[in-house]
Design an enzyme around this catalytic site. Structure first.
Site, PDB file in Angstrom:
ATOM      1  CB  VAL A   1      21.091  45.520 -47.749  1.00 20.62           C
ATOM      2  CG1 VAL A   1      21.146  46.937 -47.222  1.00 20.62           C
ATOM      3  CG2 VAL A   1      22.193  44.648 -47.144  1.00 20.62           C
TER       4      VAL A   1
ATOM      5  CG  ASN B   1      29.577  51.143 -45.352  1.00 20.46           C
ATOM      6  OD1 ASN B   1      30.799  51.021 -45.317  1.00 20.46           O
ATOM      7  ND2 ASN B   1      28.827  51.076 -44.256  1.00 20.46           N
TER       8      ASN B   1
ATOM      9  CB  SER C   1      37.620  44.308 -48.621  1.00 22.71           C
ATOM     10  OG  SER C   1      38.655  43.847 -47.768  1.00 22.71           O
TER      11      SER C   1
ATOM     12  CE1 TYR D   1      34.201  41.552 -45.770  1.00 21.19           C
ATOM     13  CE2 TYR D   1      36.516  41.520 -46.400  1.00 21.19           C
ATOM     14  CZ  TYR D   1      35.408  42.218 -45.964  1.00 21.19           C
ATOM     15  OH  TYR D   1      35.502  43.566 -45.721  1.00 21.19           O
TER      16      TYR D   1
ATOM     17  CB  ALA E   1      33.507  34.730 -52.920  1.00 16.76           C
TER      18      ALA E   1
ATOM     19  CE  LYS F   1      33.478  43.695 -48.649  1.00 16.82           C
ATOM     20  NZ  LYS F   1      32.516  44.800 -48.583  1.00 16.82           N
TER      21      LYS F   1
ATOM     22  CB  ILE G   1      39.670  50.906 -41.658  1.00 18.93           C
ATOM     23  CG1 ILE G   1      39.946  50.865 -43.185  1.00 18.93           C
ATOM     24  CG2 ILE G   1      39.317  52.327 -41.224  1.00 18.93           C
ATOM     25  CD1 ILE G   1      41.152  51.638 -43.666  1.00 18.93           C
TER      26      ILE G   1
HETATM   27  P1  NDP Z   1      30.571  47.602 -39.340  1.00 23.94           P
HETATM   28  O1  NDP Z   1      30.245  46.196 -38.986  1.00 23.94           O
HETATM   29  O2  NDP Z   1      31.068  48.520 -38.282  1.00 23.94           O
HETATM   30  O3  NDP Z   1      29.335  48.308 -40.020  1.00 23.94           O
HETATM   31  C1  NDP Z   1      28.564  47.670 -40.975  1.00 23.94           C
HETATM   32  C2  NDP Z   1      27.126  48.105 -40.784  1.00 23.94           C
HETATM   33  O4  NDP Z   1      26.309  47.384 -41.721  1.00 23.94           O
HETATM   34  C3  NDP Z   1      26.610  47.759 -39.368  1.00 23.94           C
HETATM   35  O5  NDP Z   1      25.868  48.825 -38.865  1.00 23.94           O
HETATM   36  C4  NDP Z   1      25.775  46.542 -39.633  1.00 23.94           C
HETATM   37  O6  NDP Z   1      24.761  46.304 -38.688  1.00 23.94           O
HETATM   38  C5  NDP Z   1      25.184  46.890 -41.005  1.00 23.94           C
HETATM   39  N1  NDP Z   1      24.591  45.717 -41.618  1.00 23.94           N
HETATM   40  C6  NDP Z   1      24.956  44.412 -41.474  1.00 23.94           C
HETATM   41  N2  NDP Z   1      24.106  43.621 -42.129  1.00 23.94           N
HETATM   42  C7  NDP Z   1      23.167  44.427 -42.690  1.00 23.94           C
HETATM   43  C8  NDP Z   1      22.007  44.185 -43.481  1.00 23.94           C
HETATM   44  N3  NDP Z   1      21.626  42.942 -43.810  1.00 23.94           N
HETATM   45  N4  NDP Z   1      21.282  45.249 -43.883  1.00 23.94           N
HETATM   46  C9  NDP Z   1      21.642  46.510 -43.547  1.00 23.94           C
HETATM   47  N5  NDP Z   1      22.722  46.806 -42.802  1.00 23.94           N
HETATM   48  C10 NDP Z   1      23.480  45.771 -42.376  1.00 23.94           C
HETATM   49  O7  NDP Z   1      31.604  47.495 -40.587  1.00 23.94           O
HETATM   50  P2  NDP Z   1      32.788  48.482 -41.038  1.00 23.94           P
HETATM   51  O8  NDP Z   1      32.390  49.882 -40.859  1.00 23.94           O
HETATM   52  O9  NDP Z   1      34.043  47.977 -40.483  1.00 23.94           O
HETATM   53  O10 NDP Z   1      32.819  48.119 -42.611  1.00 23.94           O
HETATM   54  C11 NDP Z   1      32.035  48.806 -43.552  1.00 23.94           C
HETATM   55  C12 NDP Z   1      32.340  48.256 -44.946  1.00 23.94           C
HETATM   56  O11 NDP Z   1      33.743  48.360 -45.210  1.00 23.94           O
HETATM   57  C13 NDP Z   1      31.987  46.781 -45.119  1.00 23.94           C
HETATM   58  O12 NDP Z   1      31.490  46.559 -46.415  1.00 23.94           O
HETATM   59  C14 NDP Z   1      33.333  46.086 -44.960  1.00 23.94           C
HETATM   60  O13 NDP Z   1      33.362  44.845 -45.623  1.00 23.94           O
HETATM   61  C15 NDP Z   1      34.270  47.092 -45.593  1.00 23.94           C
HETATM   62  N6  NDP Z   1      35.655  47.024 -45.167  1.00 23.94           N
HETATM   63  C16 NDP Z   1      35.995  47.200 -43.843  1.00 23.94           C
HETATM   64  C17 NDP Z   1      37.315  47.187 -43.480  1.00 23.94           C
HETATM   65  C18 NDP Z   1      37.728  47.434 -42.078  1.00 23.94           C
HETATM   66  O14 NDP Z   1      38.944  47.477 -41.830  1.00 23.94           O
HETATM   67  N7  NDP Z   1      36.836  47.581 -41.136  1.00 23.94           N
HETATM   68  C19 NDP Z   1      38.379  46.966 -44.458  1.00 23.94           C
HETATM   69  C20 NDP Z   1      37.915  46.798 -45.796  1.00 23.94           C
HETATM   70  C21 NDP Z   1      36.596  46.841 -46.126  1.00 23.94           C
HETATM   71  P3  NDP Z   1      25.113  45.627 -37.256  1.00 23.94           P
HETATM   72  O15 NDP Z   1      25.265  46.772 -36.321  1.00 23.94           O
HETATM   73  O16 NDP Z   1      23.982  44.714 -36.971  1.00 23.94           O
HETATM   74  O17 NDP Z   1      26.393  44.860 -37.434  1.00 23.94           O
END
Ligand code: NDP
Length: 247
Positions: free
Chosen positions: A58, A84, A145, A157, A159, A161, A190
């Site tokens: 992305v 996401n 977030s 992070y 900045a 969000k 989460i």
């Molecule tokens: P994960 O790391 O489990 O999932 C994120 C996914 O995005 C992974 O599959 C990752 O790939 C992919 N990704 C990373 N970089 C890129 C890129 N350049 N292009 C395309 N895809 C990419 O994260 P979560 O499910 O925990 O979080 C999802 C969202 O929720 C995020 O935006 C996070 O900031 C937000 N969030 C999460 C919280 C939490 O408690 N977990 C709390 C608040 C917000 P890869 O497998 O290589 O890592």
């Protein structure tokens, strides 16, 4: 918007919360499509749920543009984008460690800005472009977030969000002319792999600060995604789903 038969692109849809969103939106009758960077995760998603996916970084404008063009040529403009994909690379801004004064690394700043801010901008721009061009009254859901309001060790992070929140309001105002809605969700802590990376003693302290007394579940954030898609009066706002916690 009625979810049935709607085309939904989910970035970072191969694992974590993105995978949950795809699974739950499919169960509600939508047609999700995952975008991610690891083929194995997309393969496992396809095998377990039947959801298709594509490798797209992305942060890369050419890849994002090529993906959206190919998607629209094959399926038509998306009805929904769930922005996401997101990463963390935490560190203190400036820190004294023994005799050494350390600085936050620019490389960690750039890395997180690229995915969480530029990635969100690029994917939303392409989705909105094809929605407008094809007269689709779509919805864009950005994942923010709880850290958006400032969190120790998360200069980069936070900045990104808070930028996501600002872009959400701006796009909602601009795109309402075309019947497109834009909303965001600010999840609290989460039960995900991202949170599993936090040291157990730090995590225990965090959980003590959550009024409901536990981490959130991915399905609870998926419910919020559904709410924003389905509720035609929701736009330009950030939904907080955090068990009542404030940082
Ligand atoms: P994960 O790391 O489990 O999932 C994120 C996914 O995005 C992974 O599959 C990752 O790939 C992919 N990704 C990373 N970089 C890129 C890129 N350049 N292009 C395309 N895809 C990419 O994260 P979560 O499910 O925990 O979080 C999802 C969202 O929720 C995020 O935006 C996070 O900031 C937000 N969030 C999460 C919280 C939490 O408690 N977990 C709390 C608040 C917000 P890869 O497998 O290589 O890592």
């Amino acid at each position: 918007m009625d979810l049935k038969g709607k085309k939904v692109i989910i970035t970072g849809g191969g694992r974590g919360m993105g995978r949950q969103f795809g699974t739950d939106l499919k169960a509600a009758g939508a047609i999700p499509f995952a975008v991610d960077v690891i083929q194995e995760n997309l393969d496992s998603l396809k095998a377990d749920t039947g959801i298709d996916g594509a490798i797209v970084d992305v942060t890369n404008e050419a890849s994002v543009e090529a993906f959206f063009k190919g998607y629209v040529d094959k399926y038509g403009a998306p009805d929904v984008l769930v922005n996401n994909a997101g990463i963390t690379a935490d560190g203190l801004f400036v820190r004294q460690k023994g005799e050494e004064t350390q600085k936050f690394q620019l490389s960690n700043w750039d890395k997180v800005i690229a995915v969480n801010q530029t990635g969100v901008f690029l994917c939303a721009r392409e989705a909105a472009y094809y929605m407008v061009k094809n007269k689709v009254k779509g919805v864009i859901v950005n994942i923010s977030s709880i850290s958006r309001s400032g969190n120790k060790g998360q200069t980069n992070y936070t900045a990104t969000k808070s930028a996501v929140d600002g872009m959400t309001v701006t796009w909602a105002k601009e795109l309402s002319a075309y019947g497109i809605r834009v909303g965001a969700i600010a999840p609290g802590y989460i039960n995900t792999e991202m949170v599993a990376k936090i040291r157990q003693d730090v995590l225990d302290k965090i959980i003590q600060q959550i009024p409901v007394g536990r981490l959130g579940e991915m399905a609870e954030i998926a419910l919020a995604v559904k709410f924003i898609i389905e509720n035609d009066f929701f736009t330009g706002r950030v939904l907080e789903v955090d068990g009542g916690m404030r940082i």
